[in-house]
Design a protein around this motif. Structure first.
Motif, short mmCIF file in Angstrom:
data_model
loop_
_atom_site.label_atom_id
_atom_site.label_comp_id
_atom_site.label_asym_id
_atom_site.label_seq_id
_atom_site.Cartn_x
_atom_site.Cartn_y
_atom_site.Cartn_z
N CYS A 460 0.74 -1.03 -0.06
CA CYS A 460 0.03 0.27 -0.02
C CYS A 460 0.94 1.26 -0.06
O CYS A 460 1.68 1.44 0.96
CB CYS A 460 -0.78 0.20 1.20
SG CYS A 460 -1.99 1.26 1.02
N LEU A 529 -0.67 5.68 -11.84
CA LEU A 529 -0.47 6.85 -11.15
C LEU A 529 0.25 7.85 -11.57
O LEU A 529 0.60 8.96 -11.16
CB LEU A 529 0.15 6.38 -9.74
CG LEU A 529 -0.77 5.37 -8.85
CD1 LEU A 529 -0.14 5.13 -7.44
CD2 LEU A 529 -2.22 6.20 -8.40
N ILE A 543 -3.07 3.37 -1.62
CA ILE A 543 -3.49 2.40 -2.81
C ILE A 543 -2.56 1.24 -2.93
O ILE A 543 -1.25 1.67 -2.77
CB ILE A 543 -3.63 3.44 -4.22
CG1 ILE A 543 -4.32 2.47 -5.29
CG2 ILE A 543 -2.31 4.00 -4.70
CD1 ILE A 543 -4.84 3.20 -6.30
N TRP A 545 -0.54 -1.59 -5.07
CA TRP A 545 -0.09 -1.79 -6.39
C TRP A 545 -0.19 -3.50 -6.61
O TRP A 545 -0.09 -4.11 -5.52
CB TRP A 545 1.46 -1.37 -6.62
CG TRP A 545 2.50 -2.05 -5.71
CD1 TRP A 545 3.12 -1.48 -4.79
CD2 TRP A 545 3.24 -3.27 -6.26
NE1 TRP A 545 4.08 -2.22 -4.29
CE2 TRP A 545 4.37 -3.33 -5.05
CE3 TRP A 545 3.03 -4.29 -6.96
CZ2 TRP A 545 5.03 -4.71 -5.06
CZ3 TRP A 545 3.87 -5.33 -7.00
CH2 TRP A 545 4.69 -5.46 -5.79
N VAL A 547 -1.14 -0.68 -9.86
CA VAL A 547 -2.12 0.24 -10.18
C VAL A 547 -2.12 0.43 -11.79
O VAL A 547 -1.04 1.26 -12.12
CB VAL A 547 -2.08 1.51 -9.32
CG1 VAL A 547 -3.32 2.50 -9.70
CG2 VAL A 547 -1.95 1.45 -7.84
N ALA A 551 -6.51 -2.02 -13.32
CA ALA A 551 -6.81 -1.89 -12.19
C ALA A 551 -6.37 -0.48 -11.63
O ALA A 551 -5.44 -0.28 -10.82
CB ALA A 551 -5.77 -2.83 -11.38
N PRO A 552 -7.30 0.33 -12.09
CA PRO A 552 -7.04 1.96 -11.56
C PRO A 552 -7.30 2.29 -10.14
O PRO A 552 -6.67 3.19 -9.44
CB PRO A 552 -8.22 2.72 -12.17
CG PRO A 552 -9.19 1.65 -12.60
CD PRO A 552 -8.58 0.19 -12.69
N HIS A 553 -7.76 1.14 -9.47
CA HIS A 553 -8.10 1.36 -7.79
C HIS A 553 -7.22 0.68 -7.20
O HIS A 553 -7.36 0.44 -5.78
CB HIS A 553 -9.50 1.22 -7.53
CG HIS A 553 -10.63 2.13 -8.29
ND1 HIS A 553 -10.59 3.55 -8.01
CD2 HIS A 553 -11.63 1.68 -9.31
CE1 HIS A 553 -11.55 3.97 -8.89
NE2 HIS A 553 -12.20 2.70 -9.62
N GLY A 554 -6.27 0.06 -7.79
CA GLY A 554 -5.34 -1.14 -7.09
C GLY A 554 -5.56 -2.32 -7.10
O GLY A 554 -6.81 -2.58 -7.34
N THR A 555 -4.68 -3.12 -6.22
CA THR A 555 -4.80 -4.46 -6.37
C THR A 555 -4.77 -5.03 -4.91
O THR A 555 -3.57 -4.91 -4.32
CB THR A 555 -4.02 -5.37 -7.23
OG1 THR A 555 -4.15 -4.55 -8.63
CG2 THR A 555 -4.20 -6.64 -7.60
N SER A 556 -5.76 -5.78 -4.30
CA SER A 556 -5.40 -5.99 -2.61
C SER A 556 -4.70 -7.04 -2.62
O SER A 556 -3.90 -7.44 -1.87
CB SER A 556 -6.81 -6.35 -2.05
OG SER A 556 -7.78 -4.94 -2.08
#
Length: 923
Positions: A460, A529, A543, A545, A547, A551-556
């Motif tokens: 994050c 970003l 956010i 990565w 990204v 996956a514009p909102h990131g990757t959990s």
């Protein structure tokens, strides 16, 4: 007054912080309830961040050869001397040693400057001491240094395994998150695998106190057990992995019976098989591992053995499943993203990566400047300082770290620095063990001033915002390097005016020729970003990565599709052959040494040492020993003792601990020469390395233990500005400095010499302290003395000759020093109590337990005896445990110990009362 969002600068949890800014000062901090790492929680270190600020003790002006200079002179001198070394000895005579305390933007500029334009591969970081083995294991198994898990997986798991991680002390907010998850889900089990019984065991359903260094043997055994019991996920293995046969063959080179594994690991066979069954039976398993795994001469293989078990069971890429490396520093991962390790280029591209060298060269090229990237990896941390010692490396620029303390064989490191022709140090603190070796000292910004990004353990990215201007002439690290680059002639490539511009370039490089389905696809990609602009960068929310456009909102969570970053998309199980610690026990050094952190301190105490309430949970350096070993080696609880290791000695106070394995001792890593005379952990350890990662074996040493027999012990408490000079410290066999809120406490002990036994204390005080003795009380027969020095009826110093166990609680004395600083004279009543050092109701409080509310052990035990036999009841009465929660395991232990003691006393009393009639009858 306004509130600003930023990020905590301590461990790799990466907590969000809300700072109250008022009139150019930060007046308080709280957890950011919207940050996904902590949701409002903060540990005691984070809660005390505002207490570590201020100009006192800060470097405020550049220095060259011991003389303060202006910035132009300092920058010109850095550029001139680096150029001179390069001209005379070549690019590879120049080096840099960085830190996970740097922000990603600082790291990016440093890597680009040294590797790209100074043309040296010798740039490494103190993350080498922390996470290098995990990095190597990730790359070997997954094809990339990519942590697959996220913190939410702790809530989703059915089983959480802590291996080589005292999560309760080292990552307290994550521990509290796990504790909460367990309370909400009674089916969630926790297993702790650690040589020591730590506070993390408070929530454990199963504890395996394995022998140090046997982790790989245990997990190899688990892999074989899963195979033998038909617990492998054969479908997942066939579709998504390769290497199982070799991994199993290596595991079976040793006896894989539970009894044999248990014997080798020194654990109970039934407990071991229970763990095997739990791990194999659950799909949603998270294994958290940290320094107990990494800091080993076989750390890469230990991490690999853990990863093997997750791959073999398909326990990865799912909610609540995966091997989870917990980072030790706030930006250790950010440094790896930009190439901060000597075997990296940039943006997770390494030298062996096809096309990486050419790709980075083309990206960093300008119309008139082409970088001179070295064609191979450079020296890793230990090898770097060995090369300095040999004279091959002539210049080193050290930023935000202290290798004179933290590296193994630290005396040898100091020798190397002393003979290095050019040592440049970028530092914010005015006094560290490193600064005496520096030719050029550059004052830098610190937390609350630095502006950029950091990446935490779950990938994050968060903003660490600059809330205050740097004090004096301190400057940001990235700015300093940009200005040096300009003076070296590289200005076109370093035309940055704001950290957001550096981040934008970093983001663009991560996506440069990084097609999602293309050959050589890189897992690290934050190209989504790029192009944020100043406003977007300033407003950047946390956010994870990758990204990207997809996956514009990131990757959990990574690897959910079972595809890895290897050329064929398959993960690799690796053949692991367990190896024990390199340093072997001997007659001369019969005890195994274990090292680690303590709850309220951080690294070398440069920041935490500025917050007095953080200094009193463990006020002095210590040696934790099992009572049986203490008896065998002739040492007692709270006695001073000496360890002798491979590289030097360590003198500290003994702490008896039943949770310590017999035959082993534990010491903390934090104390430096700024806080104690002979308590550097690095001096005890030899520099043995993992052959793949280059990470040193900091968790394993061998030592001897012997008591110290000082002729006297004393506590000296002095007002700010009262000097405790070398004449005092050099003639003390032991000393420790303990900052209090309004004064400094010095714990002293005299050498065992006959002359010390007849010390004339009044003459000694008159010789060494500036203000005369105003009050004293002496008992020559016992050697006890108490005395105080006053100036204009204001307290200047206070002395007690005697063991520290006789000390009163020092809060009352501390308040008197505050009154003196405010110009208040002592009242007659307080003057009368001065030698006692306390008011009637302020006797010894015992060791500090709750740092947030400054609650000592004595008050807690008294409350338990009064009927407060739960942590909730103690919190209601004393407030302990009600803020950050870090002390909750210790509170629970005190309750259990007190109840056991009370029960034992009742049984003894009952037995005594039963025997009374017989005694009376006999009489």
């Amino acid at each position: 007054m306004h509130q600003a969002r930023t990020t905590c600068p301590y461990c790799g949890v990466g907590c969000g912080v809300l700072a109250q800014v008022d009139g150019g000062r930060i007046t308080g901090v709280a957890g950011d309830g919207e940050h996904p790492a902590n949701y409002g929680r903060l540990c005691v270190k984070g809660s005390a961040l505002h207490e570590t600020l201020g100009d006192h003790g800060r470097l405020l002006r550049p220095r060259v050869d011991g003389v303060e200079v202006n910035w132009d002179t300092a920058l010109e001198t850095v550029a001139e001397r680096l150029s001179s070394v390069r001209r005379a000895h070549g690019n590879q005579a120049v080096s840099a040693y960085l830190s996970g305390q740097l922000l990603t933007e600082d790291y990016y500029v440093a890597n680009k400057l040294f590797k790209g334009f100074l043309g040296t591969p010798h740039l490494d970081t103190n993350s080498r001491l922390c996470m290098a083995s995990a990095v190597a294991a990730h790359k070997r198994a997954f094809g990339a240094d990519a942590v697959p898990c996220c913190y939410e997986d702790l809530e989703e798991a059915e089983l959480v395994v802590l291996v080589g991680s005292n999560l309760a002390w080292n990552h307290p907010v994550l521990y509290q998150r796990l504790r909460t998850a367990k309370s909400r889900n009674p089916l969630l089990r926790v297993v702790v695998i650690d040589p020591r019984v730590t506070d993390s065991c408070e929530i454990a359903d199963l504890y395996l106190g394995l022998a140090p260094g046997t982790d790989a043997r245990l997990f190899n055994g688990l892999l074989a057990w899963m195979a033998d019991k038909g617990r492998l996920d054969t479908i997942y293995l066939e579709r998504h992995t390769q290497g199982l046969a070799d991994a199993l063959a290596a595991a079976r080179e040793d006896d894989t019976s539970v009894a044999a594994i248990a014997a080798d690991c020194d654990v109970d066979p039934e407990r071991l098989e229970t763990f095997f069954f739990w791990f194999a039976s659950q799909l949603h398993v998270v294994t958290l591992f940290s320094q107990g795994i990494n800091q080993s001469s076989s750390g890469t293989d230990k991490a690999g053995a853990i990863i093997n078990c997750h791959l073999a069971g398909g326990k990865i890429g799912l909610p609540g499943a995966g091997p989870f490396s917990i980072t030790g520093q706030p930006n250790a991962m950010g440094g790896r993203e930009v190439g901060g390790l000597a075997n990296q280029l940039a943006a997770h591209m390494d030298y062996p990566t096809p096309g990486a060298f050419d790709r980075v060269t083309r990206f960093w090229s300008t119309p008139t400047q082409i970088p001179t990237l070295p064609d191979g990896p450079g020296h890793k941390a230990i090898a770097l300082f060995e090369a300095i010692e040999r004279g091959e490396v002539k210049a080193v620029w050290i930023m935000a770290t202290n290798p004179a303390v933290s590296l193994p064989d630290s005396n040898r490191v100091r020798h190397a620095l002393a003979q290095c022709p050019l040592v440049i140090v970028s530092e914010c603190a005015a006094a560290t063990d490193l600064l005496p070796y520096a030719d050029i000292v550059l004052p830098t910004s610190g937390w609350s001033e630095k502006d950029g990004t950091v990446t935490n353990s779950e990938r994050c990215i968060s903003r660490q915002r600059g809330l205050l201007p740097p004090p004096g002439e301190a400057r940001h690290d990235w700015w300093i390097m940009v200005e040096v680059a300009k003076r070296l002639g590289f200005g076109e490539a370093f035309a940055y005016g704001h950290p957001g511009e550096i981040f934008d370039e970093h983001a663009r490089l991560s996506g440069f020729e990084n097609a999602p389905e293309g050959e050589g696809h890189r897992a690290f990609d934050i190209s989504g970003l790029a192009g944020l602009g100043r406003e977007g960068y300033d407003a950047l929310a946390p956010i994870q990565w990758p990204v990207t456009a997809k996956a514009p909102h990131g990757t959990s969570r990574l690897f959910e599709d079972g595809r890895f970053a290897t050329p064929d998309g398959r993960a690799r199980l690796v053949a692991v052959r367990p190896r024990g610690p390199v340093q072997r026990l001997s007659t001369a050094r019969p005890l195994r040494l274990n090292t680690g952190r303590v709850r309220d301190q951080w690294h070398t105490m440069t920041r935490t040492g500025r917050a007095p309430r953080l200094m009193n949970h463990r006020a002095e350096p210590f040696i934790e020993v099992h009572p049986d070993d203490a008896a065998a080696h002739g040492v007692n609880d709270q006695q001073l003792a000496r360890l002798q290791g491979a590289g030097g000695d360590y003198v500290a106070r003994v702490r008896l601990a039943n949770g310590q394995r017999r035959g082993e001792v534990f010491v903390p890593m934090h104390w430096t020469d700024q806080f104690s005379g002979m308590a550097r952990m690095g001096a005890l350890l030899a520099a043995h390395l993992d052959p793949l990662s280059g990470q040193p074996e900091l968790k394993h040493g061998t030592v001897s233990l012997a008591p110290c027999h000082p002729q006297w012990e004393a506590t000296l408490v002095v007002a700010p500005g009262v000097p405790v000079g070398d004449a005092i410290l050099d003639h003390s066999a032991y000393w420790a400095r303990i900052p209090l809120a309004h004064c400094q406490r010095w714990q002293l002990a005299g050498a065992p010499q006959a002359s010390e036994a007849t010390r004339d204390w009044l003459a000694w005080l008159a010789e060494h302290l500036p203000d005369p003795v105003a009050l004293w009380s002496e008992d020559p027969s016992s050697g006890r003395l108490r005395a105080a020095g006053l100036a204009d009826d204001r307290l200047r110093w206070w002395l007690m000759v005697g063991p520290p166990a006789e000390l009163p609680g020092l809060a009352w004395l501390d308040a008197r020093f505050d009154e003196a600083a405010q110009g208040q004279a002592l009242s007659v009543e307080r003057r009368r109590r001065l030698l006692a050092g306390c008011d009637d109701g302020n006797a010894a409080s015992g060791p500090l337990v709750c740092s947030c509310h400054q609650v000592g052990q004595a008050a807690i035990v008294a409350a338990i005896r009064a009927g407060d036999t739960s942590v909730e009841a103690l919190g209601a009465r004393l407030a302990c445990g009600t803020q950050c929660g870090s002390c909750l395991p210790e509170l629970k232990s005190l309750i259990e110990e007190s109840l056991i003691k009370e029960s034992t006393e009742e049984e003894g009393s009952h037995a005594h009362s039963q025997s009374k009639p017989e005694a009376i009858n006999v009489a």
